[in-house]
Design an enzyme around this catalytic site. Sequence first.
Site, PDB file in Angstrom:
ATOM      1  N   PHE A 112      81.914 -26.552 -37.272  1.00  0.00           N
ATOM      2  CA  PHE A 112      82.849 -27.602 -36.882  1.00  0.00           C
ATOM      3  C   PHE A 112      84.298 -27.124 -36.906  1.00  0.00           C
ATOM      4  CE2 PHE A 112      83.381 -28.008 -41.431  1.00  0.00           C
ATOM      5  CZ  PHE A 112      84.631 -28.562 -41.609  1.00  0.00           C
ATOM      6  N   LYS A 113      84.584 -26.039 -37.611  1.00  0.00           N
ATOM      7  CA  LYS A 113      85.965 -25.547 -37.679  1.00  0.00           C
ATOM      8  C   LYS A 113      86.496 -25.167 -36.296  1.00  0.00           C
ATOM      9  CE  LYS A 113      85.687 -25.788 -42.200  1.00  0.00           C
ATOM     10  NZ  LYS A 113      85.824 -24.710 -43.154  1.00  0.00           N
ATOM     11  N   ASP A 114      85.588 -24.839 -35.363  1.00  0.00           N
ATOM     12  CA  ASP A 114      86.030 -24.503 -34.006  1.00  0.00           C
ATOM     13  C   ASP A 114      86.747 -25.665 -33.325  1.00  0.00           C
ATOM     14  OD1 ASP A 114      84.978 -21.854 -33.892  1.00  0.00           O
ATOM     15  OD2 ASP A 114      82.977 -22.645 -33.461  1.00  0.00           O
ATOM     16  N   THR A 145      85.805 -21.280 -41.900  1.00  0.00           N
ATOM     17  CA  THR A 145      87.190 -21.254 -41.436  1.00  0.00           C
ATOM     18  C   THR A 145      87.569 -19.862 -40.949  1.00  0.00           C
ATOM     19  OG1 THR A 145      87.967 -23.072 -42.817  1.00  0.00           O
ATOM     20  CG2 THR A 145      89.600 -21.446 -42.176  1.00  0.00           C
TER      21      THR A 145
END
Length: 472
Positions: A112-114, A145
């Site tokens: 999800f960091k993308d 991250t």
Amino acid sequence: MLYLSTRGHPARKHFCEILLEGLAPDGGLYLPERYPQVDEATLARWRDLPYAELAFEILSLYIDDIPPADLRRLCRDTYTKAVFGTEAIVPLKQLEPGLYLEALSNGPTLAFKDMAMQLLGNLFEYELARRGEELNILGATSGDTGSAAEYAMRGKRGVRVFMTSPQGRMSPFQQAQMFSLQDANIHNLAVEGVFDDCQDIVKAVSNDLDFKRRYRIGTVNSINWARLLAQVVYYFAGYFQATTGRPGHKVSFAVPSGNFGNICAGHVARMMGLPVEHLVLATNENDVLDEFFRTGVYRVRSSADTHETSSPSMDISKASNFERFVFDLLGRDAARVGQLFGGQLAREGRFDLSAEPAFADVPRRFGFVSGKSTHADRLATIRDTHRRFGVLIDTHTADGLKVARERRRDGETMIVLETALPIKFAATIVEALGREPDRPPQFEGIERLPRRVTVMPASVQAVKDFIAAHCA
């Protein structure tokens, strides 16, 4: 829109200033002076927008120093089907009536960091080009991250990345994603310690204002407001998908939480007026945040007391973004926040807000409830979800789903935020199901690629020396 420090520094700054700065000069975190409010008419207007346009609408409420045409272009360049795999960008998958998974892990590094990091890379390149400057990004990662930042920044003009990570604490896949990059502007630093040691180093370097200015140090961790702001968008997108045909209906979000950045974005969305009933915070065995929301006591664990778990991206005992929530909880009393985070926490390793009138009202005023998941819970949840729905989830998402089921009320619409694809934590998937998860073709054999990483002690000076040597 101007931004202030949670610890009361008198300066007020615009977005692009804090984009490149990271921490405030007093060690505080930046927040907007106010949260823009959205009403039913605004939500109705936004409901059917493509994701990139929704991102533009939300970001433009907070950013007044980038021309609108440029900001819209940056959003459109970032959120594309080519990068994220679908037109929806963050599609919902219904598991059963009222219970959904929101897919946030279809970007380049499968986490999800993308969602925020891809935008951050474009924002950095844009602003640095506009100023004719360079930036040295110093970050800390417990797993996702780092790779998201490095994939977003590789090849970007005017940017170098120095990413610290806890030596031996990430999954083999996570290590391979980062350490196999050979780009000259990417530097991996494996610190002999835990994630909290890495995070402390980043903060210490950022708080050395002379060093920070001399070497143009910036951050990509969720202490950077720009990254957290980008994450606000997918709360709105998830809400719109889950309430099709039911405008005004409230939803809840369950969020696996380590550093409090992901769920803090949900807090911001709720403060803006998004109809969110509950923000369900799920921890693993490192349950500092769950303990706070149950008891009012925030108690940081030592490195020795931070458990190494099968959801390693949440093996965190000092949640950086938690300061932002406490700032709001205490009525934006910057002096009090400075005393807690700048003094008492450093001296005693804990503080107690259980006697605060505001704490008793947290579930109603802010929507937070919490719970904890263990390794056995993760295995059981992965097996159950695969058996009943044919859906394979990673270990962190399993933590979120387990706690979501415990806290969900009858009739409540609950969206669980997916945090990574299962391949990133293959060993636990094999333990749960007896087989390897599917691997995207572009990552075949990644663990066998040559590695470029420097191992060093958990020392602020060692990291400073490395940065100085590579910025000559």
